[in-house]
Structures are given as C-alpha cells and as structure tokens.
Design an enzyme around this catalytic site. Structure first.
Site, PDB file in Angstrom:
ATOM      1  N   LYS A  28       0.912  -1.043   0.202  1.00  0.00           N
ATOM      2  CA  LYS A  28       0.329   0.152  -0.056  1.00  0.00           C
ATOM      3  C   LYS A  28       0.642   1.150   0.260  1.00  0.00           C
ATOM      4  O   LYS A  28       0.443   2.111  -0.556  1.00  0.00           O
ATOM      5  CB  LYS A  28      -0.709  -0.281   1.317  1.00  0.00           C
ATOM      6  N   ARG A  33       2.843   6.552  -3.560  1.00  0.00           N
ATOM      7  CA  ARG A  33       3.852   6.968  -3.938  1.00  0.00           C
ATOM      8  C   ARG A  33       4.036   7.054  -5.552  1.00  0.00           C
ATOM      9  O   ARG A  33       4.652   7.191  -5.722  1.00  0.00           O
ATOM     10  CB  ARG A  33       5.116   6.311  -2.772  1.00  0.00           C
ATOM     11  N   GLY A 101      -5.208   7.301   4.989  1.00  0.00           N
ATOM     12  CA  GLY A 101      -4.955   8.545   6.171  1.00  0.00           C
ATOM     13  C   GLY A 101      -3.427   8.437   5.590  1.00  0.00           C
ATOM     14  O   GLY A 101      -3.205  10.379   5.225  1.00  0.00           O
ATOM     15  N   ASP A 326       1.442  -1.152  11.991  1.00  0.00           N
ATOM     16  CA  ASP A 326       0.090  -1.647  11.499  1.00  0.00           C
ATOM     17  C   ASP A 326      -0.118  -2.891  12.140  1.00  0.00           C
ATOM     18  O   ASP A 326      -1.070  -3.542  11.538  1.00  0.00           O
ATOM     19  CB  ASP A 326       0.117  -1.375  10.360  1.00  0.00           C
ATOM     20  N   LYS A 353      -5.002   5.814  14.132  1.00  0.00           N
ATOM     21  CA  LYS A 353      -5.274   5.285  13.798  1.00  0.00           C
ATOM     22  C   LYS A 353      -6.676   5.473  12.663  1.00  0.00           C
ATOM     23  O   LYS A 353      -6.918   5.662  12.858  1.00  0.00           O
ATOM     24  CB  LYS A 353      -4.938   3.865  13.286  1.00  0.00           C
ATOM     25  N   ARG A 357      -6.672   2.050  17.468  1.00  0.00           N
ATOM     26  CA  ARG A 357      -6.219   0.228  17.466  1.00  0.00           C
ATOM     27  C   ARG A 357      -6.298  -0.034  18.443  1.00  0.00           C
ATOM     28  O   ARG A 357      -6.648  -1.367  18.911  1.00  0.00           O
ATOM     29  CB  ARG A 357      -5.250  -0.025  16.694  1.00  0.00           C
ATOM     30  N   ARG A 400      -7.581  -2.863   8.953  1.00  0.00           N
ATOM     31  CA  ARG A 400      -6.469  -3.894   9.584  1.00  0.00           C
ATOM     32  C   ARG A 400      -7.666  -4.541  11.490  1.00  0.00           C
ATOM     33  O   ARG A 400      -6.886  -5.612  12.254  1.00  0.00           O
ATOM     34  CB  ARG A 400      -5.510  -3.660  10.126  1.00  0.00           C
TER      35      ARG A 400
HETATM   36  C1  S3P Z   1       2.607   4.867   6.066  1.00  0.00           C
HETATM   37  C2  S3P Z   1       2.835   5.008   7.365  1.00  0.00           C
HETATM   38  C3  S3P Z   1       2.672   4.769   8.349  1.00  0.00           C
HETATM   39  C4  S3P Z   1       1.556   3.561   8.651  1.00  0.00           C
HETATM   40  C5  S3P Z   1       0.690   3.640   7.043  1.00  0.00           C
HETATM   41  C6  S3P Z   1       1.586   3.728   5.722  1.00  0.00           C
HETATM   42  C7  S3P Z   1       3.231   5.214   5.178  1.00  0.00           C
HETATM   43  O1  S3P Z   1       1.938   5.518   9.370  1.00  0.00           O
HETATM   44  O2  S3P Z   1       1.022   3.407   9.750  1.00  0.00           O
HETATM   45  O3  S3P Z   1      -0.108   2.377   6.978  1.00  0.00           O
HETATM   46  O4  S3P Z   1       2.761   4.591   4.037  1.00  0.00           O
HETATM   47  O5  S3P Z   1       3.940   5.950   5.242  1.00  0.00           O
HETATM   48  P1  S3P Z   1       2.792   6.595   9.772  1.00  0.00           P
HETATM   49  O6  S3P Z   1       3.567   7.562   9.088  1.00  0.00           O
HETATM   50  O7  S3P Z   1       1.604   7.968  10.284  1.00  0.00           O
HETATM   51  O8  S3P Z   1       2.903   5.991  11.370  1.00  0.00           O
END
Ligand code: S3P
Length: 445
Positions: A28, A33, A101, A326, A353, A357, A400
């Site tokens: 993901k 990206r 997010g 995660d 999250k 969680r 999750r």
């Molecule tokens: C992610 C960073 C993590 C992770 C999210 C994916 C990313 O969050 O929990 O599922 O792709 O940069 P945080 O950077 O806020 O810890």
C-alpha cells in the site's frame, strides 16, 4: 470503504489446517507513492503490481483530479502520465480521500506546494484523524491552511507562489509526515532538511531517488537526516510493487495459530523498516523461514514459509514500533494464543490510526474471552492455551481490526463475528478469497 456503505457482517470459524501458496496484494505504501510520483514526473510511468484497494483508488482519483492521466491497462498494471513538479492543476471539486490516511497526508504535501486551493475530505474515520502533524510543517513552508477544529478534515490548503524550504525535525515517528514535507519540498526553491530522530519506513526516499530527485540520506545513531533540493524535474519510471508485508501478516499469523498449517506467502516486501512483526514472531518461537531473497525495484523481497507453532509471550520494545506499527492488532491476536504475557510498549500512535486501534483490540479481545490491559501507549495481552471466541467485534471502519479478528476466529473455540467486513477492501480486496483458498471457514452474517 465509504462511511455510508451497508455493513457486511462476517463470521470466522475454527478451521482445519491452512495449506497452500499465496501472493499478497501490492504494498500500500509503495502503491500510493508510485501514483503520486508518477503524477509529478513528466511523461509516462508504468506501475506493475499496484494494489487495487480502496485507498489506492482514492489516490488514483486524486491524481486525476489534479490533472494527471491515470489508467489501468490490465490487472495491477497501471500507467500514469504526469504534469511535472509544480505542474498540477487546481481540482474542480472537493478531493474525497475516503478512508486513506496515508494517501491524504501525502497529497496534502503535494497540493500545498501548488499556488491554488485544494479542499480535502474523507470518510467518518478519516475526518477524525489528526492532520496538524502535516499542517504544521506545511504552514512553516508558507502554505495557508483552513481546517476544522483540531486541525482535522475537511480542510483547504493553498500553496504560496514560492514555497519556503525548511529544516524540520519530525516530532512523531511518522513516515507520512516526513513524506508530506519531502513531496512539498520538491517544488520549493532550495534545500529542505528533514530530521527523523527515529527512522521510519523509507519508501519515499528510495522512490524519489529512483525518479531522479536531488535527495541525500544520512543515517546516524541519533537518527536520519534527509536533504532534498527543490526545482528538479522527475523522470518517469517503471515500478514493480512487491507484496505488502502488512497484508501478508494476516495469512502468516493465521497459519501460526491454526493447528497443522503450512503456508507459503510469496513475493513479500522485506524492507528492514517493515519487518518488525517477523522479528517479533521469531522471538516468540514461530516457525518462519524466508527463501528466495531477491531485490525488486530497489526493495528487498522474499518468500515466507510459515508452519503452525507454539508461541511464547515476549516484550516488544518501543524502538520496534515504527517497523511494525500496523501489525500490532494481529500480533495481539497471536499473543492471545501464546504461553505467558506479551507486552507491547511505545505504541501510542496506534490510537490515531483508522480507529483507536488499542481500544478496538482491547474491546475485541475481551469480547472473545482474552484477558488484556492497556495504558495510553502500551498493551499487555495475557496469553492462554485456548481462546473462547464467541464474541462480536466492532471494526470501526478499520480494515486491520477486521482482518485481525478474522484470524482470531479461525483458531478460537467458538466463532468470531465482525459487525462489518467491508473496510477490508481498503487494503486487501482479495482477503476473503485468499483465506478461504487456504482452508479458512468464513461465512456471511
Ligand atoms: C504509512 C505510514 C504509517 C502506517 C501507514 C502507512 C506510509 O503511518 O501506519 O499505514 O505509507 O507512510 P505513520 O507514518 O503515520 O506512522
């Protein structure tokens, strides 16, 4: 998953041995990206193995709203024609990021580096999540932000004519915040420095380097310093997305817990910033072997073979949290079946999250007869030789949480029911079919 979908309850029952070979969907983090950098490069980027979950489809839609051409050529096979750094167009409407997010935080960095207004919103989970962590550095770069109270979505960002390069020490370990700053900095007139006291996943740095950004990374005992110079064009790339270790975690833990199981999970990303769960499970006595280790597109990848194992409780240090943030929900499920206690320290970030969680895991485990305690930033699971099950779990729009409690149900005495399995599609649309194919007993309702 949108907040107005009709809930889909799902029940997981104690299953016979899980066996077979599976490939998890694309990672993901890397998928988000790839689409974003593709939109910022001039020319066509190809992406193979893209995750086609709801979160990534939100990023694809957002990049289209910014004027990039994003098309699916075949399953997992995507093309992005970008408009160049600083070349995006003002979206016509509100950009709705659904449950994603990561997607929205990265896109806030991109949008904030353009001198037009973009308004973002999301589903009932996303509009509760803190965005100030991204707005703070963006404001320092000269971005105007108007947000709902508590710096939450919906929010509008408008970039200045010339973005100010900054030196930024990331106050919470967050790859999302780091990445938002780096993406914004691409369109600034100088060198931006991001300091991470605790290193987090580094996919943005790796991919920016591959696209030809002027980026330098320095690792030291005291953390990681990243310098990026703005104003350089990105060159389109051919990206192969490896399998997501955070998705692989579910068949992996299920195979450990269901007696007699022997499962191989192929093509899993093994970037060292993502392997904290495997490290922890090995410490707990898990029978996990990694074969066929190879490099794919600048990332480590391998095949994981996992056999049912008797686990013992461990203490997971706070220093490991960024490398498995995660994966704690499914680790807590594994811990429920382990001999002795498992203490997870320094996991406060879990509370912000897709759901809180820690609260969701504690409630779900307690509903199924597991003894568990929490503090603001830790969880203590008292393991036992068997778990009663029989409970209904509230998934709170959190994929999750949903998948973790499916895993619990496959190994507990009585069935475990989710109030809503729909959120699973945000990151792992093929989860149910894949688990059923391995021998998991899952049914509607
Ligand atoms: C992610 C960073 C993590 C992770 C999210 C994916 C990313 O969050 O929990 O599922 O792709 O940069 P945080 O950077 O806020 O810890």
């Amino acid at each position: 998953m949108s907040s107005d979908g009709v809930a889909q309850p799902l029940t997981a029952r104690r299953s016979g041995p899980l066996t077979g070979t599976v490939r998890p969907p694309g990672d993901k983090s890397i998928s988000h990206r790839a689409l974003i950098l593709g939109a910022l490069a001039v020319g066509e980027t190809t992406v193979d193995g893209l995750l086609e979950g709801g979160d990534i489809l939100s990023t694809a839609a957002a990049m289209r709203a910014f004027g990039a051409t994003v098309t699916q050529a075949g399953p997992g096979d995507w093309r992005v024609s970008g408009l160049g750094v600083g070349g995006l167009l003002e979206p016509e409407g509100v950009v709705d990021y659904g449950n994603a997010g990561t997607g929205v935080r990265l896109a806030l960095g991109v949008a904030g580096s353009h001198a037009f207004a973009t308004t973002f919103t999301g589903d009932a989970s996303l509009v509760k999540r803190p965005m100030g962590r991204v707005f703070d550095p963006l404001r320092r770069m000269g971005v105007q932000v108007i947000a709902r109270s508590g710096d939450r979505l919906p929010a509008t960002v408008r970039g200045p004519d010339t973005l100010v390069p900054i030196e930024y020490r990331v106050p919470v370990p967050s790859a999302q915040v780091k990445s938002a700053v780096l993406l914004a900095a691409l369109n600034s007139g100088g060198v931006t420095t991001v300091i991470e006291p605790v290193a987090t996943r580094d996919h943005t740095e790796r991919m920016l380097a591959a696209f030809g950004a002027a980026i330098e990374v320095e690792d030291a005992e005291t953390g990681r310093t990243i310098r990026i110079e703005g104003g350089r064009d990105l060159k389109p790339q051919s990206i192969t997305v490896p399998g997501d270790p955070s998705s692989a975690a579910f068949p992996l833990v299920a195979a450990l817990l269901v007696e007699g199981s022997d499962v191989t999970i192929e093509n899993v990303l093994l970037n060292p910033t993502r392997t904290g769960l495997i490290e922890t499970l090995l410490e707990m006595g898990a029978d996990i072997t990694i074969a066929n280790k190879r490099g794919v597109g600048g990332e480590d990848v391998g095949d994981i073979r996992v056999k049912a194992s008797r686990l013992k409780g461990v203490t997971v240090p706070a220093s490991r949290a960024p490398f498995m943030i995660d994966e704690y929900p499914v680790l807590a499920v594994a811990a429920a079946f382990a001999e002795g206690d498992t203490l997870m320290e320094g996991i406060g970030e879990m509370r912000v999250k897709e759901s809180d969680r820690i609260a969701a895991v504690v409630a779900g485990l307690q509903a199924n007869g597991v003894s568990v305690e929490d503090t603001a930033d830790s969880m203590l699971v008292h393991g036992a030789t068997g778990v009663a099950g029989g409970g209904t779990v509230t998934t709170h729009l959190d994929h999750r949480i949903a998948m973790s409690f499916v895993v619990l149900g496959l190994a507990s005495r009585d069935p475990v029911t989710l109030d809503d399995a729909l959120p699973i599609a945000t990151s792992f649309p093929e989860f149910r079919d894949m688990m059923t194919g391995l021998g998991a007993d899952l049914s509607d309702g």
